[in-house]
Design a protein around this motif. Structure first.
Motif, mmCIF file in Angstrom:
data_model
loop_
_atom_site.group_PDB
_atom_site.id
_atom_site.type_symbol
_atom_site.label_atom_id
_atom_site.label_comp_id
_atom_site.label_asym_id
_atom_site.label_seq_id
_atom_site.Cartn_x
_atom_site.Cartn_y
_atom_site.Cartn_z
ATOM 1 N N LEU A 115 -10.726 26.850 21.232
ATOM 2 C CA LEU A 115 -11.300 28.173 21.021
ATOM 3 C C LEU A 115 -12.831 28.568 21.427
ATOM 4 C CD1 LEU A 115 -10.107 30.770 19.857
ATOM 5 C CD2 LEU A 115 -11.313 29.882 17.529
ATOM 6 N N VAL A 116 -13.421 27.236 20.972
ATOM 7 C CA VAL A 116 -14.940 27.628 21.667
ATOM 8 C C VAL A 116 -15.276 27.225 22.906
ATOM 9 C CG1 VAL A 116 -15.688 24.921 21.208
ATOM 10 C CG2 VAL A 116 -17.132 26.796 20.536
ATOM 11 N N THR A 117 -14.347 26.565 23.608
ATOM 12 C CA THR A 117 -14.605 26.242 25.266
ATOM 13 C C THR A 117 -13.946 27.488 26.181
ATOM 14 O OG1 THR A 117 -12.773 24.817 25.616
ATOM 15 C CG2 THR A 117 -14.855 23.878 24.653
ATOM 16 N N PHE A 155 -2.572 22.063 24.838
ATOM 17 C CA PHE A 155 -1.153 21.956 24.253
ATOM 18 C C PHE A 155 -1.364 20.568 23.376
ATOM 19 C CE2 PHE A 155 3.015 20.117 23.931
ATOM 20 C CZ PHE A 155 3.671 21.166 23.436
ATOM 21 N N VAL A 156 -1.236 20.504 22.227
ATOM 22 C CA VAL A 156 -1.158 19.446 21.490
ATOM 23 C C VAL A 156 -0.006 18.880 20.827
ATOM 24 C CG1 VAL A 156 -2.265 18.359 19.193
ATOM 25 C CG2 VAL A 156 -3.520 20.125 20.264
ATOM 26 N N TRP A 166 -5.097 28.471 22.509
ATOM 27 C CA TRP A 166 -5.802 28.774 23.488
ATOM 28 C C TRP A 166 -6.864 30.006 23.302
ATOM 29 C CZ3 TRP A 166 -0.802 30.219 23.203
ATOM 30 C CH2 TRP A 166 -0.591 31.732 23.601
ATOM 31 N N HIS A 167 -7.873 30.351 23.871
ATOM 32 C CA HIS A 167 -8.556 31.616 23.740
ATOM 33 C C HIS A 167 -8.053 32.332 24.486
ATOM 34 C CE1 HIS A 167 -11.822 34.278 23.668
ATOM 35 N NE2 HIS A 167 -12.696 33.352 22.912
ATOM 36 N N PRO A 168 -7.528 33.781 23.905
ATOM 37 C CA PRO A 168 -7.029 34.670 24.579
ATOM 38 C C PRO A 168 -7.850 35.810 25.523
ATOM 39 C CG PRO A 168 -6.720 35.414 22.709
ATOM 40 C CD PRO A 168 -7.546 33.957 22.673
#
Length: 455
Positions: free
Chosen positions: A265-267, A272-273, A305-307
């Motif tokens: 999110l922050v980057t 995928f975990v 992910w950051h959308p």
């Protein structure tokens, strides 16, 4: 060199890290796939549980982290033969369990607090337990009174010496009625590991019910224990005369999953975990979505992910399961520094868990810690006398800095702050991160992070 740095270097050495420093150039999205294995907070306790078995045990999904190496060393001090026939698998042969000296125990324990959980199994196997002074992360007072009071309730005699704590059970251990003042995970584990071989029935009220606790109960049941989880945090344990070994695959590490989700999110990344499961992550996933993150659940893991678009502020209250875990708030706070507005985090589990935010403020964040909490703020979780709160106002661009890892989760938070910041950051004491995060250097490389590690 301070004690924390020494502990960090020992932790790093246990997992093959030859340097305790990493240099990161931030601003590059983390993208790719990483795998999580068994939870630190379950695997280390499952290893201790093997002491209770009269026959060998097998544990799968074991992460290569320094805390696992600490427990392995302690088991070997007590005569347990530990082997690893394949990656992520440990076998325990407890045929020759023997007594150990304080000095031996202390040499292997280091800063770990895990030795306290050896007490019940050792009292059953050897009639005594020796516990050195306990360490652990510097996140506030973590008293062992709950543990010692529980052991006394079973009939144990606790003597404090200049070397540590010496515990005996001259009349054996008997079932007890115990009510914890707080649903402590560690104290619940202590009761479980002691009660399963105690004579009679134990009733534990106000017990912790985290997934890791349920997985430990599953292990003990495989060994022959009789344990019932009742409504309203009540656990009943009927003591048995003998326990066998177990074969078990450990529950995945929820804390590591949440940490990498926050990193994505922050980057502005896409991670995928592999190994993550939805059912144990629901509380975190709700908050992640409220902040503005996106996720997709697969049979073999979860994609985070950051959308795009602005992140949103949230209010979080940490709590015992099924609430929002205290270990989740630290990495998520880094992402909240980029949310548009004011976020509030009420920390109700530990009283000193915002120390890591000082470094974030030096990097450009706007975080204010309220030492006595925010008593007039609307709440769902009951207030505790020692709790704190943090207000995070964003978005604030972060810039590189020299960082020193203070504790396990705070250290990972510093790591992802550096990954998202503009410019270069030098992070020292990273061995502390290896206590709970497997192959951290390799995973950063797999996700495309820009860093230099001389190891």
């Amino acid at each position: 060199m301070n004690a924390l740095t020494k502990d960090s270097q020992k932790a790093a050495a246990r997992v093959g890290l030859t340097s305790d420093e990493i240099v990161i150039t931030g601003g590059k999205p983390l993208k790719g796939t990483i795998q999580v294995r068994g939870a630190k907070n379950l695997v280390t306790k499952a290893m201790v549980a093997a002491l209770l078995g009269e026959t060998p045990s097998e544990l799968r999904g074991v992460p290569d982290i320094s805390d696992v190496q600490v427990v392995r060393g302690l088991l070997e001090v007590y005569g347990v033969r530990v082997t690893s026939p394949s990656t992520g698998e440990l076998h325990f042969d407890t045929a020759n369990v023997e007594k150990a000296h304080f000095a031996e125990i202390d040499a292997h324990a280091g800063a770990s607090r895990i030795p306290i959980l050896f007490c019940g199994p050792l009292l059953h196997r050897l009639g005594e337990a020796r516990i050195p002074d306990l360490g652990g992360c510097r996140i506030g007072d973590r008293p062992i009174d709950f543990h010692l009071d529980a052991l006394r309730a079973f009939g144990a005699v606790v003597d404090k010496t200049y070397e540590g704590i010496y515990i005996t059970a001259p009349n054996g251990l008997k079932g007890a009625n115990i009510e914890l003042p707080y649903p402590s995970v560690g104290a619940t584990e202590q009761v479980l590991l002691t009660a399963v071989r105690a004579e009679g029935t134990t009733e534990l009220k106000n017990a912790a019910i985290e997934p890791e606790i349920m997985d430990l109960i599953a292990i003990l049941q495989k060994m022959g224990a009789i344990i019932s989880v009742e409504p309203n945090r009540v656990i009943l344990i009927e003591g048995v005369d003998r326990l066998e070994g177990y074969r078990h695959s450990a529950l995945f590490d929820r804390n590591e999953v949440a940490s990498w989700a926050s990193a994505a999110l922050v980057t502005h990344g896409d991670i995928f975990v592999e190994g993550a499961r939805q059912s144990e992550m629901m509380t975190f996933l709700n908050v992640f979505r409220k902040v503005g993150g996106a996720f997709d659940v697969h049979d073999n893991g979860i994609r985070f992910w950051h959308p795009g678009g602005d992140l949103k502020p949230v209010t979080i209250e940490t709590d015992v399961h099924p609430g929002f875990m205290t270990d989740w708030q630290q990495p998520l706070i880094v992402a909240l520094t980029q949310a548009h507005g004011v976020s509030i985090v009420h920390e109700t589990v530990y009283e000193n868990r915002f120390g890591f935010t000082e470094a974030l403020n030096e990097m450009g964040a706007n975080i204010v810690v309220h030492a006595t909490g925010l008593p007039n703020h609307p709440r769902r979780v009951a207030r505790r006398d020692f709790e704190q709160a943090a207000t995070i106002t964003g978005p604030t661009p972060l810039h590189g800095a020299a960082l020193h890892v203070p504790d396990l989760r705070g250290g990972f938070s510093h790591l992802i702050a550096a990954l998202s910041a503009e410019g270069e950051s030098t992070i020292s004491n990273i061995g502390i991160i290896s206590r709970g995060y497997e192959h951290i250097i390799e995973k950063l490389a797999a996700l495309g992070a820009d860093f230099v590690y001389e190891g």
